[in-house]
Design a protein around this motif. Structure first.
Motif, PDB file in Angstrom:
ATOM      1  N   ILE A  57      43.600  -1.180  18.651  1.00 31.71           N
ATOM      2  CA  ILE A  57      42.438  -1.839  18.042  1.00 31.71           C
ATOM      3  C   ILE A  57      42.900  -2.948  17.090  1.00 31.71           C
ATOM      4  CG2 ILE A  57      40.465  -1.531  16.488  1.00 31.71           C
ATOM      5  CD1 ILE A  57      40.238   1.366  17.691  1.00 31.71           C
ATOM      6  N   ILE A  58      43.940  -2.671  16.297  1.00 32.42           N
ATOM      7  CA  ILE A  58      44.459  -3.686  15.373  1.00 32.42           C
ATOM      8  C   ILE A  58      44.998  -4.879  16.157  1.00 32.42           C
ATOM      9  CG2 ILE A  58      46.279  -4.181  13.683  1.00 32.42           C
ATOM     10  CD1 ILE A  58      45.827  -1.296  12.614  1.00 32.42           C
ATOM     11  N   ASN A  59      45.726  -4.611  17.240  1.00 27.29           N
ATOM     12  CA  ASN A  59      46.222  -5.708  18.079  1.00 27.29           C
ATOM     13  C   ASN A  59      45.062  -6.554  18.599  1.00 27.29           C
ATOM     14  OD1 ASN A  59      48.855  -4.854  17.768  1.00 27.29           O
ATOM     15  ND2 ASN A  59      49.089  -4.076  19.842  1.00 27.29           N
ATOM     16  N   ALA A  60      43.996  -5.877  19.033  1.00 24.98           N
ATOM     17  CA  ALA A  60      42.826  -6.585  19.551  1.00 24.98           C
ATOM     18  C   ALA A  60      42.204  -7.455  18.458  1.00 24.98           C
ATOM     19  CB  ALA A  60      41.797  -5.588  20.086  1.00 24.98           C
ATOM     20  N   ALA A  61      42.083  -6.905  17.251  1.00 22.49           N
ATOM     21  CA  ALA A  61      41.501  -7.661  16.135  1.00 22.49           C
ATOM     22  C   ALA A  61      42.347  -8.897  15.818  1.00 22.49           C
ATOM     23  CB  ALA A  61      41.376  -6.765  14.901  1.00 22.49           C
ATOM     24  N   GLU A  65      41.246 -12.777  16.012  1.00 24.85           N
ATOM     25  CA  GLU A  65      41.412 -13.666  14.861  1.00 24.85           C
ATOM     26  C   GLU A  65      42.214 -14.904  15.262  1.00 24.85           C
ATOM     27  OE1 GLU A  65      42.696 -13.289  10.170  1.00 24.85           O
ATOM     28  OE2 GLU A  65      43.545 -11.874  11.613  1.00 24.85           O
ATOM     29  N   ASP A  66      43.294 -14.686  16.009  1.00 23.29           N
ATOM     30  CA  ASP A  66      44.142 -15.805  16.434  1.00 23.29           C
ATOM     31  C   ASP A  66      43.385 -16.780  17.336  1.00 23.29           C
ATOM     32  OD1 ASP A  66      46.197 -14.736  14.993  1.00 23.29           O
ATOM     33  OD2 ASP A  66      47.263 -13.901  16.722  1.00 23.29           O
ATOM     34  N   ALA A  67      42.432 -16.256  18.101  1.00 25.16           N
ATOM     35  CA  ALA A  67      41.663 -17.102  19.006  1.00 25.16           C
ATOM     36  C   ALA A  67      40.580 -17.884  18.260  1.00 25.16           C
ATOM     37  CB  ALA A  67      41.029 -16.253  20.105  1.00 25.16           C
ATOM     38  N   GLY A  94      40.162 -11.915  22.895  1.00 25.08           N
ATOM     39  CA  GLY A  94      41.012 -12.680  21.980  1.00 25.08           C
ATOM     40  C   GLY A  94      41.863 -13.703  22.693  1.00 25.08           C
ATOM     41  N   SER A  95      43.010 -13.994  22.081  1.00 28.77           N
ATOM     42  CA  SER A  95      43.824 -15.122  22.523  1.00 28.77           C
ATOM     43  C   SER A  95      44.543 -14.893  23.846  1.00 28.77           C
ATOM     44  CB  SER A  95      44.837 -15.475  21.430  1.00 28.77           C
ATOM     45  OG  SER A  95      45.487 -14.304  20.977  1.00 28.77           O
ATOM     46  N   GLY A  96      44.656 -13.648  24.260  1.00 26.85           N
ATOM     47  CA  GLY A  96      45.359 -13.382  25.512  1.00 26.85           C
ATOM     48  C   GLY A  96      46.856 -13.556  25.359  1.00 26.85           C
ATOM     49  N   ILE A  97      47.568 -13.200  26.408  1.00 24.16           N
ATOM     50  CA  ILE A  97      49.031 -13.262  26.386  1.00 24.16           C
ATOM     51  C   ILE A  97      49.473 -14.095  27.579  1.00 24.16           C
ATOM     52  CG2 ILE A  97      51.168 -11.899  26.464  1.00 24.16           C
ATOM     53  CD1 ILE A  97      49.361  -9.459  25.586  1.00 24.16           C
ATOM     54  N   PRO A  98      50.264 -15.148  27.350  1.00 28.35           N
ATOM     55  CA  PRO A  98      50.739 -15.945  28.485  1.00 28.35           C
ATOM     56  C   PRO A  98      51.564 -15.086  29.437  1.00 28.35           C
ATOM     57  CG  PRO A  98      51.255 -17.012  26.381  1.00 28.35           C
ATOM     58  CD  PRO A  98      50.738 -15.645  26.064  1.00 28.35           C
ATOM     59  N   ASP A 144      45.740 -15.568  29.451  1.00 26.65           N
ATOM     60  CA  ASP A 144      45.955 -16.433  28.295  1.00 26.65           C
ATOM     61  C   ASP A 144      44.657 -17.162  27.950  1.00 26.65           C
ATOM     62  OD1 ASP A 144      47.284 -17.704  26.281  1.00 26.65           O
ATOM     63  OD2 ASP A 144      48.291 -19.159  27.565  1.00 26.65           O
ATOM     64  N   GLY A 145      44.237 -17.028  26.703  1.00 32.42           N
ATOM     65  CA  GLY A 145      43.037 -17.705  26.239  1.00 32.42           C
ATOM     66  C   GLY A 145      41.744 -16.995  26.578  1.00 32.42           C
ATOM     67  N   VAL A 146      41.830 -15.893  27.314  1.00 31.02           N
ATOM     68  CA  VAL A 146      40.614 -15.187  27.753  1.00 31.02           C
ATOM     69  C   VAL A 146      40.510 -13.808  27.113  1.00 31.02           C
ATOM     70  CG1 VAL A 146      39.341 -14.286  29.745  1.00 31.02           C
ATOM     71  CG2 VAL A 146      40.615 -16.438  29.934  1.00 31.02           C
ATOM     72  N   GLY A 147      41.616 -13.083  27.091  1.00 26.87           N
ATOM     73  CA  GLY A 147      41.577 -11.754  26.491  1.00 26.87           C
ATOM     74  C   GLY A 147      42.573 -10.814  27.133  1.00 26.87           C
ATOM     75  N   THR A 148      42.627  -9.620  26.583  1.00 24.65           N
ATOM     76  CA  THR A 148      43.617  -8.627  26.976  1.00 24.65           C
ATOM     77  C   THR A 148      42.956  -7.269  27.101  1.00 24.65           C
ATOM     78  OG1 THR A 148      45.333  -9.847  25.782  1.00 24.65           O
ATOM     79  CG2 THR A 148      45.814  -7.532  26.262  1.00 24.65           C
ATOM     80  N   THR A 149      43.406  -6.490  28.064  1.00 25.58           N
ATOM     81  CA  THR A 149      42.980  -5.098  28.200  1.00 25.58           C
ATOM     82  C   THR A 149      44.219  -4.226  28.262  1.00 25.58           C
ATOM     83  OG1 THR A 149      41.019  -5.736  29.455  1.00 25.58           O
ATOM     84  CG2 THR A 149      41.692  -3.430  29.603  1.00 25.58           C
ATOM     85  N   VAL A 150      44.248  -3.208  27.413  1.00 24.55           N
ATOM     86  CA  VAL A 150      45.325  -2.223  27.456  1.00 24.55           C
ATOM     87  C   VAL A 150      44.706  -0.899  27.868  1.00 24.55           C
ATOM     88  CG1 VAL A 150      47.190  -1.079  26.197  1.00 24.55           C
ATOM     89  CG2 VAL A 150      46.520  -3.421  25.583  1.00 24.55           C
ATOM     90  N   THR A 151      45.281  -0.266  28.876  1.00 26.37           N
ATOM     91  CA  THR A 151      44.751   0.994  29.370  1.00 26.37           C
ATOM     92  C   THR A 151      45.810   2.081  29.236  1.00 26.37           C
ATOM     93  OG1 THR A 151      43.355  -0.177  30.943  1.00 26.37           O
ATOM     94  CG2 THR A 151      43.697   2.184  31.343  1.00 26.37           C
ATOM     95  N   VAL A 152      45.423   3.130  28.529  1.00 28.32           N
ATOM     96  CA  VAL A 152      46.275   4.306  28.351  1.00 28.32           C
ATOM     97  C   VAL A 152      45.678   5.431  29.182  1.00 28.32           C
ATOM     98  CG1 VAL A 152      46.979   6.092  26.679  1.00 28.32           C
ATOM     99  CG2 VAL A 152      46.982   3.675  26.012  1.00 28.32           C
ATOM    100  N   THR A 153      46.507   6.055  30.001  1.00 28.34           N
ATOM    101  CA  THR A 153      46.057   7.187  30.805  1.00 28.34           C
ATOM    102  C   THR A 153      46.846   8.421  30.400  1.00 28.34           C
ATOM    103  OG1 THR A 153      45.637   5.666  32.613  1.00 28.34           O
ATOM    104  CG2 THR A 153      45.650   7.993  33.174  1.00 28.34           C
TER     105      THR A 153
END
Length: 159
Positions: A57-61, A65-67, A94-98, A144-153
């Motif tokens: 959640i902190i990474n997402a925030a 913010e960076d975006a 958020g800012s996404g990751i290249p 990049d520039g769109v967002g990120t999804t992290v999935t934990v299973t």
């Protein structure tokens, strides 16, 4: 002791994580949780999984913010119970990751954050908790520039 597993309600852990991190996202984003109709209960070391979700959640925030989304941020958490596991996904706009950096997000000490900002646990530690500690998986998809999804299973039986 450390890492002792017991039945934990994943929805409760996510709710706790959102409360603990609220100061980090409340002015930046709206956080939503899509819980499964069945409360997913998994055998896990609850404090460790809580740490992982807090970190995501902190990474997402930070990414929001960076975006520069300026309160247009969205943190969407989904909890889905599958046959013998539960998936927790944390998505942000958020800012996404290249793509070139995506391969390195699990490297120890890797951070894309600017100097002086707390690095949190880092995804390398999240991965160790999830994979080695719980026999689960963690995956990152990003544009990049769109967002990120992290999935934990996590396996429901903790093994």
């Amino acid at each position: 002791g450390e890492g002792a597993k017991q039945a934990a309600d994943i929805g409760d852990l996510v709710a706790q994580a959102l409360t603990m991190t609220r100061g980090q996202w409340k002015y930046l984003a709206r956080a939503t949780v899509t819980p499964d109709s069945d409360a997913a209960v998994a055998e896990c070391a609850a404090s460790e999984i809580l740490q992982v979700v807090v970190n995501l959640i902190i990474n997402a925030a930070h990414a929001i913010e960076d975006a520069g989304r300026n309160a247009e941020g969205r943190i969407e958490i989904a909890i889905r119970q599958q046959a013998d596991n539960v998936a927790i996904s944390v998505a942000d706009n958020g800012s996404g990751i290249p793509a070139a950096r995506l391969a390195h997000v699990f490297d120890p000490h890797y951070t894309s954050k600017r100097q002086g900002r707390g690095t949190g646990l880092g995804l390398s530690i999240c991965r160790r908790i999830v994979e080695e500690g719980h026999g689960g998986t963690i995956a990152v998809s990003s544009r990049d520039g769109v967002g990120t999804t992290v999935t934990v299973t996590l396996p429901l039986d903790g093994r």
